[in-house]
Design an enzyme around this catalytic site. Structure first.
Site, short mmCIF file in Angstrom:
data_model
loop_
_atom_site.label_atom_id
_atom_site.label_comp_id
_atom_site.label_asym_id
_atom_site.label_seq_id
_atom_site.Cartn_x
_atom_site.Cartn_y
_atom_site.Cartn_z
N ASP A 130 17.44 16.60 25.49
CA ASP A 130 17.87 17.92 25.02
C ASP A 130 19.19 18.36 25.64
O ASP A 130 19.86 19.23 25.11
CB ASP A 130 16.78 18.96 25.31
CG ASP A 130 15.52 18.64 24.54
OD1 ASP A 130 15.64 18.35 23.34
OD2 ASP A 130 14.43 18.67 25.14
N HIS A 170 11.84 15.72 33.53
CA HIS A 170 10.90 15.23 32.53
C HIS A 170 9.61 14.82 33.23
O HIS A 170 9.66 14.27 34.32
CB HIS A 170 11.48 14.03 31.77
CG HIS A 170 10.78 13.77 30.49
ND1 HIS A 170 9.60 13.05 30.42
CD2 HIS A 170 11.07 14.15 29.22
CE1 HIS A 170 9.21 13.00 29.15
NE2 HIS A 170 10.07 13.65 28.41
N1 CMC Z 1 15.64 22.84 37.02
C1 CMC Z 1 15.35 23.06 38.34
N2 CMC Z 1 14.27 22.57 38.96
C2 CMC Z 1 13.42 21.83 38.23
C3 CMC Z 1 13.64 21.54 36.87
C4 CMC Z 1 14.80 22.08 36.28
N3 CMC Z 1 15.05 21.85 34.98
N4 CMC Z 1 12.64 20.78 36.39
C5 CMC Z 1 11.79 20.58 37.42
N5 CMC Z 1 12.26 21.21 38.54
C6 CMC Z 1 11.67 21.17 39.88
C7 CMC Z 1 10.46 22.09 39.97
O1 CMC Z 1 10.82 23.39 40.38
C8 CMC Z 1 9.60 21.36 40.98
O2 CMC Z 1 10.19 21.60 42.25
P1 CMC Z 1 9.20 21.71 43.56
O3 CMC Z 1 8.60 20.35 43.69
O4 CMC Z 1 10.13 22.09 44.66
O5 CMC Z 1 8.20 22.77 43.24
C9 CMC Z 1 9.85 19.89 40.66
O6 CMC Z 1 11.16 19.85 40.08
C10 CMC Z 1 8.82 19.29 39.67
O7 CMC Z 1 8.79 20.10 38.52
P2 CMC Z 1 7.50 20.35 37.63
O8 CMC Z 1 7.64 21.60 36.86
O9 CMC Z 1 6.27 20.17 38.46
O10 CMC Z 1 7.57 19.09 36.62
P3 CMC Z 1 6.79 18.93 35.26
O11 CMC Z 1 6.64 17.47 35.06
O12 CMC Z 1 5.54 19.74 35.22
O13 CMC Z 1 7.78 19.56 34.16
C11 CMC Z 1 9.56 19.81 32.62
C12 CMC Z 1 8.66 18.83 33.37
C13 CMC Z 1 10.33 19.05 31.55
C14 CMC Z 1 8.69 20.88 31.90
C15 CMC Z 1 10.53 20.48 33.64
O14 CMC Z 1 11.34 19.52 34.26
C16 CMC Z 1 11.41 21.56 32.98
O15 CMC Z 1 10.97 22.71 32.85
N6 CMC Z 1 12.66 21.19 32.54
C17 CMC Z 1 13.51 22.10 31.84
C18 CMC Z 1 13.09 22.21 30.38
C19 CMC Z 1 13.46 20.96 29.60
O16 CMC Z 1 14.56 20.46 29.67
N7 CMC Z 1 12.49 20.49 28.78
C20 CMC Z 1 12.71 19.33 27.89
C21 CMC Z 1 11.93 18.13 28.27
S1 CMC Z 1 12.44 16.66 27.37
C22 CMC Z 1 12.06 16.93 25.72
C23 CMC Z 1 10.61 17.13 25.44
O17 CMC Z 1 9.74 16.55 26.10
O18 CMC Z 1 10.34 17.85 24.51
#
Ligand code: CMC
Length: 427
Positions: free
Chosen positions: A373, A316
């Protein structure tokens, strides 16, 4: 006396610029850079808004480090366990919980407004049977603006509250109709004798004619525990400060467009799997993983920087600790397990993923915890809700948040059209 400012120095020219720090009542303060471009001739650069507060708000507070969430200062744990979704809606809209009489009036008003104009009902016929309910929902909410072409006077509370009540009340009907259209079964009209959540479950599950408390297998009554679980899910989704879809709603509001069109834009933004669409993706992913034995291999893929596979329902932007909503749902899931015979292969796969990820260095070091989720899909499956309806259910819960944020934006005399700039790197 210490000045509450920050000074920036341009190391090329030696010029310095001073900016005020605005104190939050809780959470990080912000640097007021509204004159930055005028002062320096430069823009600030923050794609994805990782360090940007886009507005001032009094609605929802999150402490992502502690895993804390409050609506109008009430902890989410209290609202989810001691109050109903409708009470939460009243709280968000009015900044206080309702009295008993106010709740009765509010409940009645929401029940009475749940019916759709016949013209809107006919619109569903234009969509193909296999349309995703999120597409139908977004289009139908835009269409709602053709029936209620309000020119709202924001000085008149009753005018904008009526608009808010109408949308909160009609969204479950639209969502249930979108679902029934997608499976080709006749629509079930709202039942004025039923409360908000039971009415929605009935419109989803009942057969037409006769008394409605039937599930698709034609036998079970909707159980009290199912209504409570769904109501809790709505409460947990009711607002979440300046997330992607809410930011879209505020941005559309900033152009002066109709409020229902702003909500429809929020619905579209929510659909994506990085946002609200994640709940559908979680279950799709659990089905794809297929069995507990395959979990290790998929965790390995999620950790591989060269593989774009992500574990859905993990991570998140704001929570760097357990998502408090996920904690509540995990408790609910354990409760439902016994009451609804919830012992499926999907749950076993989900538990295995959770167990491995919570102890794995990759997830621990990046503070990737299960989010809302991750648990909502399993619970919704137990409530006989098909995958395609998971994100529409998120929409039903979130509508009150979007409309409350819309009202706050409109009442803010300093608000301006959202118009970011760019770092141009083309020819
Ligand atoms: N599985 C594997 N690795 C992950 C995941 C995941 N679900 N989420 C983040 N990472 C890793 C990512 O690869 C990165 O690694 P590195 O630093 O080595 O490059 C690090 O963690 C930071 O990730 P980010 O993409 O920069 O983080 P963000 O804040 O931009 O994205 C997020 C947040 C929710 C989009 C992301 O965690 C994600 O895609 N999660 C899966 C989808 C999900 O469950 N979404 C629902 C969010 S909660 C409900 C809502 O808000 O609607």
């Amino acid at each position: 006396m210490q000045k509450n400012t920050i000074t920036l120095t341009n190391n090329n020219t030696g010029e310095t610029y001073e900016y005020n720090i605005l104190e939050a009542t809780r959470g990080p303060s912000v640097v007021d850079i509204r004159t930055f471009f005028k002062d320096t001739g430069m823009f600030t650069f923050d794609p994805g808004y990782t360090s940007t507060a886009s507005c001032e708000s009094k609605i929802t507070f999150i402490d992502g480090g502690k895993g804390e969430l409050r609506y109008r200062s009430f902890p989410i744990e209290d609202l989810a366990t001691e109050h109903t979704y409708l009470e939460t809606c009243f709280l968000l809209l009015n900044s206080r919980l309702p009295t008993k009489e106010e709740l009765t009036d509010f409940d009645l008003e929401i029940r009475h407004r749940a019916f759709l104009h016949e013209g809107l009902r006919h619109l569903f016929n234009a969509f193909p049977d296999n349309a995703h309910p999120m597409a139908t929902l977004s289009a139908s909410v835009t269409a709602l603006a053709t029936f209620y072409n309000d020119h709202l006077d924001m000085e008149h509370e009753e005018e904008y509250l009526e608009m808010a009540h109408r949308i909160i009340s009609k969204i479950p009907t639209i969502a249930a109709f979108a679902y029934r259209h997608s499976i080709g079964t006749p629509f079930i009209q709202p039942d004025i004798d039923l409360g908000f959540t039971e009415n929605f479950l009935t419109m989803m599950r009942a057969y037409p004619g006769g008394k409605m408390h039937l599930s698709p297998n034609g036998h079970d009554k909707i159980k009290e525990v199912e209504i409570r679980a769904m109501d809790t899910i709505f409460t947990l989704h009711a607002d979440h400060e300046q997330n992607a879809s809410t930011t879209v709603v505020r941005n559309v509001a900033s152009t002066g467009a109709h409020p229902y069109v702003a909500i429809s834009s929020g619905i579209s933004a929510l659909w994506g799997r990085a946002h609200g669409g994640a709940n559908e993706s979680v279950i799709a992913q659990l089905e794809y993983i297929g069995s507990v034995e395959n979990v290790e291999a998929f965790i390995k893929r999620a950790k591989d920087p060269n593989d774009n596979f992500r574990l859905m329902g993990f991570g998140h932007r704001v929570y760097k600790n357990f998502d408090p909503r996920a904690k509540i749902l995990k408790g609910l899931q354990d409760e439902l397990k016994a009451e609804l015979n919830l012992d499926s292969e999907l749950m076993a796969i989900a538990s295995k993923i959770e167990e491995i990820a919570l102890n794995d260095e990759y997830f621990v070091s990046r503070k990737l915890y299960p989010n809302i989720d991750f648990y909502s899909g399993v619970i919704l499956t137990a409530l006989q809700i098909p995958k395609s309806m998971f994100t529409p259910i998120f929409v039903i819960g979130r509508t009150v948040g979007w409309i409350t944020q819309w009202i706050e934006f409109k009442q803010d005399k300093t608000s301006k059209i959202a118009r970011p700039r760019q770092l141009y790197t083309g020819d």
